[in-house]
Design a protein around this motif. Sequence first.
Motif, PDB file in Angstrom:
ATOM      1  N   GLU A  17       9.966  -5.936   5.567  1.00  0.00           N
ATOM      2  CA  GLU A  17       8.545  -6.301   5.610  1.00  0.00           C
ATOM      3  C   GLU A  17       8.175  -6.871   6.974  1.00  0.00           C
ATOM      4  O   GLU A  17       7.090  -6.577   7.508  1.00  0.00           O
ATOM      5  N   ALA A  18       9.044  -7.662   7.569  1.00  0.00           N
ATOM      6  CA  ALA A  18       8.764  -8.248   8.879  1.00  0.00           C
ATOM      7  C   ALA A  18       8.550  -7.167   9.930  1.00  0.00           C
ATOM      8  O   ALA A  18       7.735  -7.331  10.851  1.00  0.00           O
ATOM      9  N   GLY A  19       9.268  -6.062   9.799  1.00  0.00           N
ATOM     10  CA  GLY A  19       9.078  -4.960  10.733  1.00  0.00           C
ATOM     11  C   GLY A  19       7.672  -4.390  10.660  1.00  0.00           C
ATOM     12  O   GLY A  19       7.064  -4.047  11.687  1.00  0.00           O
ATOM     13  N   PHE A  20       7.122  -4.272   9.450  1.00  0.00           N
ATOM     14  CA  PHE A  20       5.748  -3.789   9.301  1.00  0.00           C
ATOM     15  C   PHE A  20       4.748  -4.775   9.903  1.00  0.00           C
ATOM     16  O   PHE A  20       3.785  -4.362  10.554  1.00  0.00           O
ATOM     17  N   VAL A  21       4.970  -6.056   9.686  1.00  0.00           N
ATOM     18  CA  VAL A  21       4.059  -7.060  10.238  1.00  0.00           C
ATOM     19  C   VAL A  21       4.054  -6.978  11.764  1.00  0.00           C
ATOM     20  O   VAL A  21       2.993  -7.012  12.401  1.00  0.00           O
ATOM     21  N   ARG A  22       5.231  -6.843  12.355  1.00  0.00           N
ATOM     22  CA  ARG A  22       5.306  -6.708  13.813  1.00  0.00           C
ATOM     23  C   ARG A  22       4.584  -5.444  14.286  1.00  0.00           C
ATOM     24  O   ARG A  22       3.997  -5.412  15.373  1.00  0.00           O
ATOM     25  N   ALA A  23       4.641  -4.397  13.475  1.00  0.00           N
ATOM     26  CA  ALA A  23       3.990  -3.143  13.846  1.00  0.00           C
ATOM     27  C   ALA A  23       2.475  -3.218  13.717  1.00  0.00           C
ATOM     28  O   ALA A  23       1.767  -2.332  14.216  1.00  0.00           O
ATOM     29  N   GLY A  24       1.961  -4.245  13.027  1.00  0.00           N
ATOM     30  CA  GLY A  24       0.525  -4.422  12.945  1.00  0.00           C
ATOM     31  C   GLY A  24      -0.105  -4.117  11.607  1.00  0.00           C
ATOM     32  O   GLY A  24      -1.291  -3.769  11.543  1.00  0.00           O
ATOM     33  N   GLU A 231       8.136  21.893  -5.060  1.00  0.00           N
ATOM     34  CA  GLU A 231       8.130  22.900  -3.993  1.00  0.00           C
ATOM     35  C   GLU A 231       6.966  22.684  -3.034  1.00  0.00           C
ATOM     36  O   GLU A 231       7.140  22.693  -1.813  1.00  0.00           O
ATOM     37  N   VAL A 232       5.751  22.474  -3.575  1.00  0.00           N
ATOM     38  CA  VAL A 232       4.590  22.358  -2.698  1.00  0.00           C
ATOM     39  C   VAL A 232       4.621  21.047  -1.919  1.00  0.00           C
ATOM     40  O   VAL A 232       4.156  20.990  -0.775  1.00  0.00           O
ATOM     41  N   MET A 233       5.187  19.985  -2.497  1.00  0.00           N
ATOM     42  CA  MET A 233       5.329  18.740  -1.742  1.00  0.00           C
ATOM     43  C   MET A 233       6.294  18.910  -0.575  1.00  0.00           C
ATOM     44  O   MET A 233       6.194  18.208   0.433  1.00  0.00           O
ATOM     45  N   GLY A 234       7.217  19.840  -0.705  1.00  0.00           N
ATOM     46  CA  GLY A 234       8.141  20.121   0.379  1.00  0.00           C
ATOM     47  C   GLY A 234       7.524  20.912   1.516  1.00  0.00           C
ATOM     48  O   GLY A 234       8.146  21.097   2.563  1.00  0.00           O
ATOM     49  N   GLN A 235       6.275  21.374   1.321  1.00  0.00           N
ATOM     50  CA  GLN A 235       5.603  22.186   2.335  1.00  0.00           C
ATOM     51  C   GLN A 235       4.634  21.383   3.190  1.00  0.00           C
ATOM     52  O   GLN A 235       3.933  21.951   4.026  1.00  0.00           O
ATOM     53  N   GLN A 236       4.583  20.070   3.001  1.00  0.00           N
ATOM     54  CA  GLN A 236       3.687  19.249   3.810  1.00  0.00           C
ATOM     55  C   GLN A 236       4.011  19.413   5.293  1.00  0.00           C
ATOM     56  O   GLN A 236       5.170  19.364   5.704  1.00  0.00           O
ATOM     57  N   VAL A 237       2.950  19.602   6.094  1.00  0.00           N
ATOM     58  CA  VAL A 237       3.146  19.927   7.506  1.00  0.00           C
ATOM     59  C   VAL A 237       3.614  18.718   8.311  1.00  0.00           C
ATOM     60  O   VAL A 237       4.483  18.839   9.179  1.00  0.00           O
ATOM     61  N   SER A 238       3.041  17.547   8.067  1.00  0.00           N
ATOM     62  CA  SER A 238       3.416  16.359   8.840  1.00  0.00           C
ATOM     63  C   SER A 238       3.900  15.266   7.906  1.00  0.00           C
ATOM     64  O   SER A 238       3.488  15.203   6.741  1.00  0.00           O
ATOM     65  N   THR A 239       4.776  14.416   8.411  1.00  0.00           N
ATOM     66  CA  THR A 239       5.331  13.342   7.585  1.00  0.00           C
ATOM     67  C   THR A 239       5.566  12.095   8.418  1.00  0.00           C
ATOM     68  O   THR A 239       5.881  12.183   9.613  1.00  0.00           O
ATOM     69  N   ARG A 240       5.379  10.948   7.791  1.00  0.00           N
ATOM     70  CA  ARG A 240       5.756   9.677   8.390  1.00  0.00           C
ATOM     71  C   ARG A 240       7.106   9.234   7.845  1.00  0.00           C
ATOM     72  O   ARG A 240       7.970   8.790   8.586  1.00  0.00           O
ATOM     73  N   GLU A 290      -5.740   0.506  15.616  1.00  0.00           N
ATOM     74  CA  GLU A 290      -4.861  -0.126  16.603  1.00  0.00           C
ATOM     75  C   GLU A 290      -3.406  -0.015  16.134  1.00  0.00           C
ATOM     76  O   GLU A 290      -3.118  -0.047  14.948  1.00  0.00           O
ATOM     77  N   GLN A 291      -2.498   0.117  17.090  1.00  0.00           N
ATOM     78  CA  GLN A 291      -1.060   0.228  16.843  1.00  0.00           C
ATOM     79  C   GLN A 291      -0.734   1.365  15.869  1.00  0.00           C
ATOM     80  O   GLN A 291       0.176   1.260  15.033  1.00  0.00           O
ATOM     81  N   VAL A 292      -1.480   2.460  15.999  1.00  0.00           N
ATOM     82  CA  VAL A 292      -1.302   3.591  15.080  1.00  0.00           C
ATOM     83  C   VAL A 292       0.125   4.127  15.134  1.00  0.00           C
ATOM     84  O   VAL A 292       0.783   4.311  14.103  1.00  0.00           O
ATOM     85  N   ALA A 293       0.617   4.389  16.331  1.00  0.00           N
ATOM     86  CA  ALA A 293       1.953   4.968  16.469  1.00  0.00           C
ATOM     87  C   ALA A 293       3.018   4.031  15.915  1.00  0.00           C
ATOM     88  O   ALA A 293       3.970   4.478  15.259  1.00  0.00           O
ATOM     89  N   ALA A 294       2.865   2.735  16.164  1.00  0.00           N
ATOM     90  CA  ALA A 294       3.856   1.767  15.688  1.00  0.00           C
ATOM     91  C   ALA A 294       3.882   1.715  14.162  1.00  0.00           C
ATOM     92  O   ALA A 294       4.947   1.662  13.544  1.00  0.00           O
TER      93      ALA A 294
END
Length: 314
Positions: A17-24, A231-240, A290-294
């Motif tokens: 959880e602390a990692g998420f807080v640092r990420a914003g 199967e269709v959930m496995g076809q998602q183009v982008s993932t976090r 803000e801090q989208v990438a993080a």
Amino acid sequence: MGSVPHRSAAMTPDAIEAGFVRAGCDVAMHVLDLTTASEVAIHADHPVVLASVFKIFVALEFYAQVAAGRLDPAERLDLDPADLTAGPTGISSFSDPVRISLRDLARQMMSVSDNAATDLLLARVGRENVNARLGVCGCPSTVVDCDLATMFDEMAVEIGFAGYAELAAARSGNLGPEAFAQSNDRALVDGATAFDPMRTNRSTPRDITRLLRAAWRDEAAPPQACAALREVMGQQVSTRLGRFLPDGASIAAKTGSLTGRVRNEAGVITHADGRAFAVAVFTRAHAPFEQVAAIEAEIGKGAAAAIEALRSMG
């Protein structure tokens, strides 16, 4: 995909959880080992805004009705993009009318998060049927309250615009600097119904992993429907979630985002040895856009750390 640096000891939920807080951002998260039922829980029972994660439910009900013979997946619709729910991807971004099957609408909804496809399918399967299936699957805190067009238009009115089209024009700068500032006013945006987990499409991380477990066990719907969903959930183009998968692992998931504040993803990560983990991560940024990438990177890092902790338990 990257790799998470090796740690000498598994991270605790507090450290994750602390990692998420640092990420914003704030986080609510649940990770469930589908083999052992061990879990990592961080505010796992807190209500959360689903955003596009709710498309999993629509897809499940669609495939269930196909399996029951109530819908023909090859049925074709003639669509004009100008008449459809707005969205940055999918049919509403097309330039010309299109003919498409219900089955391919479902694929559009899950692979590129097509909002227009989602609302068309939700209207076809019935919101009441989606909610009834969620109840049967043991997800008491999960509700589909409205379609996306309703949510977007309601949000626009609450921010002070006639509808979503006007809000989008304001955010693009086409209505001048005053309208642009109003469209992104933090207090107005945060006060909108769409950001209140008690008044919009909502769930909890634990409910989501419970539903995913049922789908992976062929218990959420007929087996062929659950297989189609996987199967269709496995076809998602982008993932976090999938940014830090170990070699040989796979992911089937659905993301969700809303106006710079909400970034989510839920799915199942399966390691090369066959051990699978249901993961639901819901975040709310401390400041919009803000801090989208993080934040997006932390979703993958946090999930990987939680799974590492569960694997270390044996």
